[in-house]
Motif scaffolding. Structure first.
Motif: not given
Length: 73
Positions: A23, A26-27, A30-31, A42-43, A46-48
């Motif tokens: 995960e 992946r994030l 994306l960032m 930021e993690l 972004h949904g972590f």
């Protein structure tokens, strides 16, 4: 930590991975595509929602300033 680290979803030495490493990788990708400098904040934004205690983000002024012991295999 047991002294082992790796960058990305999978350990280049033994192939180890976890839900967290997959995960985070992946994030971070994306960032970077969006031009966002990765950080713990930021993690999370972004949904972590995994354990932050399993994540280390280190920023250096340039790749030339990165210590050799942090260079992936």
């Amino acid at each position: 930590m047991d002294g082992e680290y790796f960058r990305g979803a999978y350990c280049p030495r033994d192939g180890h991975s976890s839900e967290t490493s997959i995960e985070v990788a992946r994030l971070i990708a994306l960032m970077r595509e969006k031009g966002i400098v990765p950080s713990l904040e930021e993690l999370v934004s972004h949904g972590f929602d995994g354990p932050l205690s399993d994540v280390v983000i280190i920023q250096f002024a340039s790749s030339e300033n990165m210590p050799n012991w942090l260079v992936p295999f």
